[in-house]
Motif scaffolding. Structure first.
Motif, PDB file in Angstrom:
ATOM      1  N   TYR A  61      -8.940 -12.875  -7.678  1.00 41.80           N
ATOM      2  CA  TYR A  61      -7.518 -12.541  -7.490  1.00 41.80           C
ATOM      3  C   TYR A  61      -6.714 -12.754  -8.774  1.00 41.80           C
TER       4      TYR A  61
ATOM      5  N   PHE B   8      -0.905  -4.997  -9.162  1.00 46.09           N
ATOM      6  CA  PHE B   8      -0.893  -4.721  -7.717  1.00 46.09           C
ATOM      7  C   PHE B   8       0.202  -5.561  -7.041  1.00 46.09           C
TER       8      PHE B   8
ATOM      9  N   TYR C 177       0.785  -1.228   0.000  1.00 49.20           N
ATOM     10  CA  TYR C 177       0.000   0.000   0.000  1.00 49.20           C
ATOM     11  C   TYR C 177       0.825   1.291   0.000  1.00 49.20           C
TER      12      TYR C 177
ATOM     13  N   ASN D 112      -6.152 -11.306   5.636  1.00 49.75           N
ATOM     14  CA  ASN D 112      -4.759 -11.112   5.224  1.00 49.75           C
ATOM     15  C   ASN D 112      -3.771 -11.641   6.274  1.00 49.75           C
TER      16      ASN D 112
ATOM     17  N   ILE E 218      -8.965  -2.409  -8.044  1.00 46.06           N
ATOM     18  CA  ILE E 218      -9.366  -3.804  -7.789  1.00 46.06           C
ATOM     19  C   ILE E 218     -10.781  -3.843  -7.226  1.00 46.06           C
TER      20      ILE E 218
ATOM     21  N   TYR F 207     -13.932  -8.871  -8.578  1.00 45.94           N
ATOM     22  CA  TYR F 207     -13.657  -8.687  -7.144  1.00 45.94           C
ATOM     23  C   TYR F 207     -14.965  -8.353  -6.418  1.00 45.94           C
TER      24      TYR F 207
ATOM     25  N   PHE G  70      -5.345  -0.829  -5.589  1.00 47.12           N
ATOM     26  CA  PHE G  70      -6.346  -1.533  -4.780  1.00 47.12           C
ATOM     27  C   PHE G  70      -7.724  -0.910  -4.975  1.00 47.12           C
TER      28      PHE G  70
ATOM     29  N   SER H 174      -5.262 -14.308   1.632  1.00 45.77           N
ATOM     30  CA  SER H 174      -6.596 -13.706   1.736  1.00 45.77           C
ATOM     31  C   SER H 174      -7.541 -14.835   2.140  1.00 45.77           C
TER      32      SER H 174
ATOM     33  N   GLY I   3     -13.950  -5.330   5.159  1.00 45.28           N
ATOM     34  CA  GLY I   3     -13.339  -5.717   3.885  1.00 45.28           C
ATOM     35  C   GLY I   3     -12.603  -7.043   3.901  1.00 45.28           C
ATOM     36  N   SER I   4     -12.803  -7.848   4.953  1.00 43.69           N
ATOM     37  CA  SER I   4     -12.053  -9.094   5.136  1.00 43.69           C
ATOM     38  C   SER I   4     -10.548  -8.829   5.224  1.00 43.69           C
ATOM     39  N   ASN I   5     -10.191  -7.649   5.758  1.00 44.90           N
ATOM     40  CA  ASN I   5      -8.785  -7.387   6.044  1.00 44.90           C
ATOM     41  C   ASN I   5      -8.219  -8.460   6.970  1.00 44.90           C
TER      42      ASN I   5
ATOM     43  N   THR J 149      -4.888  -6.965 -10.681  1.00 45.78           N
ATOM     44  CA  THR J 149      -4.344  -7.639  -9.491  1.00 45.78           C
ATOM     45  C   THR J 149      -2.887  -8.035  -9.719  1.00 45.78           C
TER      46      THR J 149
ATOM     47  N   GLU K  14       0.951 -12.719  -0.324  1.00 46.32           N
ATOM     48  CA  GLU K  14      -0.304 -12.370   0.356  1.00 46.32           C
ATOM     49  C   GLU K  14      -1.144 -13.597   0.693  1.00 46.32           C
TER      50      GLU K  14
HETATM   51  C1  AVI Z   1      -7.210  -5.668   1.568  1.00 47.23           C
HETATM   52  N1  AVI Z   1      -7.482  -7.098   1.365  1.00 47.23           N
HETATM   53  C2  AVI Z   1      -8.617  -7.533   2.173  1.00 47.23           C
HETATM   54  C3  AVI Z   1      -7.595  -7.493  -0.059  1.00 47.23           C
HETATM   55  C4  AVI Z   1      -7.859  -9.012  -0.170  1.00 47.23           C
HETATM   56  O1  AVI Z   1      -8.838  -9.376  -0.795  1.00 47.23           O
HETATM   57  O2  AVI Z   1      -7.093  -9.770   0.421  1.00 47.23           O
HETATM   58  C5  AVI Z   1      -6.348  -7.150  -0.838  1.00 47.23           C
HETATM   59  C6  AVI Z   1      -6.324  -7.726  -2.227  1.00 47.23           C
HETATM   60  N2  AVI Z   1      -5.354  -8.432  -2.739  1.00 47.23           N
HETATM   61  C7  AVI Z   1      -5.625  -8.768  -3.981  1.00 47.23           C
HETATM   62  N3  AVI Z   1      -6.815  -8.316  -4.277  1.00 47.23           N
HETATM   63  C8  AVI Z   1      -7.268  -7.640  -3.210  1.00 47.23           C
END
Ligand code: AVI
Length: 332
Positions: free
Chosen positions: A216, A226, A41, A176, A52, A58, A49, A295, A171-173, A223, A293
Motif C-alpha cells: 500500500y 490512487f 473508483y 475494505n 496497482i 501489490y 487500481f 484493507s 480480491g479481498s474486497n 497507490t 480506506e
Molecule cells: C479493492 N481493494 C480490495 C483494494 C485493497 O487492497 O484494499 C484496493 C486498494 N487500495 C490500495 N491498494 C489497493
C-alpha cells in the motif's frame, strides 16, 4: 432505468450512486474525518487500481490469480456442487473490475460445459464497459448481464433472480469493510441464497507486516496517486478547491488486528471550500489525517468465525503454497 452507452455496449444503471456531496459533508463531520473507499473508483481511479494490481509490491491480485490457475477446476466444481447437472447457474460477481482473474473461472465453467450466465456488478461504469467489451472478444458464447451499481443493489438482484447461484466476492474486497460491516454484509449476501448456492470469497491473509505495508506504499507512488485521486474527484465533481500538493498519502498497518488503513494527511493548516455544498468551508489542522480506506487482513480462524457469525459454513478453502491468500467457498 438510466442507460449508459459506450460504443456498442449499453448498461442499465439500477439506481443513481448515492450523493457524493452528502457523503463528503457527513464524512468531514466525523472525528477523525473519514471518507468511504467506494468513491475511489471513478474512471481515473479504476485505471489507477488496474495499475496497482500490476505493481511488484501489490501481491494480492497475482496471488489470487495463481490460485485460480492452479486450482480453477476444483474451485468451479465446488461452486456447482450443490446444483444438479444441467441446471442453469447465475454467476454473480460483486466488484468485478476488469475481470482478469474471473475469466479463468469463467473459461473453466465453459470447459465443464455448464449452462450459466455471468452477472458482473461494479460501481464503476467505465470498468464494467471495458469488461463487457473484452468478454465479447474473448468469450463471445458467454451470456453476460452487467450491472453498474453498488453492492447493495446487487443484493436486490440476487433476491429477485430465480435459480441456482454462485456469488463471487474476490480480491479481498471484503477487507475494505470494517469487521461488523463484513459480518452484516455476508449475512445479507447469504439471505437470498438456498442451501444449493455457493459463495466464493477472497481473503488476503496475515503475513510479514512489512510486505503488507509495502503493498500500500509502492515505490512508484501509484497507490499515493490512487488515494489523492479522491481529492481530485472532489475538485472536478463537487467544485472543491483541494490543493493536492498540500496532502500526503499515508498507509499504516497494525499487525495485532490486521487493520491496514490508508490516510490522507494535511501537510499544513488549511481551509477547503466545496461549491456543491454551497461553498461550505472545512478546516484541516497541520498533520490532521482523513481516513480513506481499510484493507483488513485475515487469519483462517477469523474467516471461519466470520462465516459462522454470518450464518454460513466453510465448504472448502483454496490457498497458494505460501499461504498469502485464501479463496473460501461458503454455503448456508
Ligand atoms: C479493492 N481493494 C480490495 C483494494 C485493497 O487492497 O484494499 C484496493 C486498494 N487500495 C490500495 N491498494 C489497493
Amino acid at each position: 432505468p438510466l442507460q449508459l452507452s459506450h460504443s456498442d455496449v449499453s448498461l442499465p444503471l439500477s439506481a443513481p450512486l448515492s450523493s457524493l456531496a452528502d457523503h463528503v459533508a457527513h464524512g468531514f463531520a466525523q472525528t477523525p474525518k473519514s471518507l468511504s473507499s467506494k468513491y475511489f473508483y471513478d474512471a481515473a481511479g479504476s485505471r489507477l487500481f488496474q495499475q496497482i494490481m500490476a505493481l511488484p509490491e501489490y501481491y494480492p491480485t497475482r496471488t489470487e490469480l495463481s490460485i485460480f490457475q492452479a486450482q480453477g477446476a476444483a474451485i468451479v466444481q465446488a461452486l456447482q456442487a450443490g446444483t444438479s447437472a444441467g441446471q442453469p447457474l447465475a454467476v454473480v460477481e460483486l466488484g468485478a473490475g476488469d475481470g482478469l482473474k474471473t475469466k479463468i473461472l469463467l473459461r473453466e465453467l465453459l470447459a465443464q460445459s455448464a449452462a450459466f450466465t455471468y452477472v458482473p456488478v461494479d460501481i464503476s461504469p467505465s470498468a464494467l464497459e471495458e469488461l463487457v467489451a473484452s468478454l465479447r472478444e474473448e468469450l463471445p458464447a458467454l451470456p453476460t448481464e452487467p450491472l453498474a451499481a453498488e453492492y447493495t443493489a446487487a443484493l436486490t438482484t440476487l433476491a429477485q433472480r430465480p435459480g441456482a447461484k454462485a456469488v463471487l466476492f474476490l480480491g479481498s474486497n471484503i477487507g475494505n469493510f470494517e469487521p461488523d460491516e463484513q459480518r452484516n454484509f455476508l449475512q445479507a449476501l447469504a439471505a437470498p441464497l438456498t442451501a444449493a448456492d455457493r459463495l466464493l470469497v477472497g481473503f488476503d491473509l496475515r503475513k510479514d507486516p512489512r510486505r503488507i505495508r509495502a503493498a500500500y506504499d509502492d515505490a512508484q507512488g501509484v497507490t499515493a496517486e490512487f488515494n489523492l485521486n479522491l481529492l481530485r474527484r472532489f475538485n472536478t465533481e463537487l467544485g472543491a478547491d483541494f490543493q493536492l500538493e498540500a496532502w500526503q498519502h499515508y498507509p499504516d498497518y497494525d499487525p495485532s488486528t490486521g487493520a491496514m488503513r490508508s490516510w490522507l494527511v494535511s501537510r499544513r493548516a488549511q481551509t477547503v471550500r466545496v461549491a456543491a455544498l454551497g461553498g461550505q468551508a472545512f478546516d484541516f489542522a497541520a498533520w490532521e489525517a482523513i481516513h480513506t480506506e481499510n484493507s483488513f487482513k485475515f487469519t483462517l480462524s477469523q474467516i471461519a468465525e466470520l462465516a459462522k457469525a454470518a450464518g454460513m459454513r466453510v465448504v472448502e478453502v483454496f490457498q497458494d503454497e505460501a499461504g498469502d491468500f485464501a479463496d473460501v467457498v461458503l454455503a448456508r
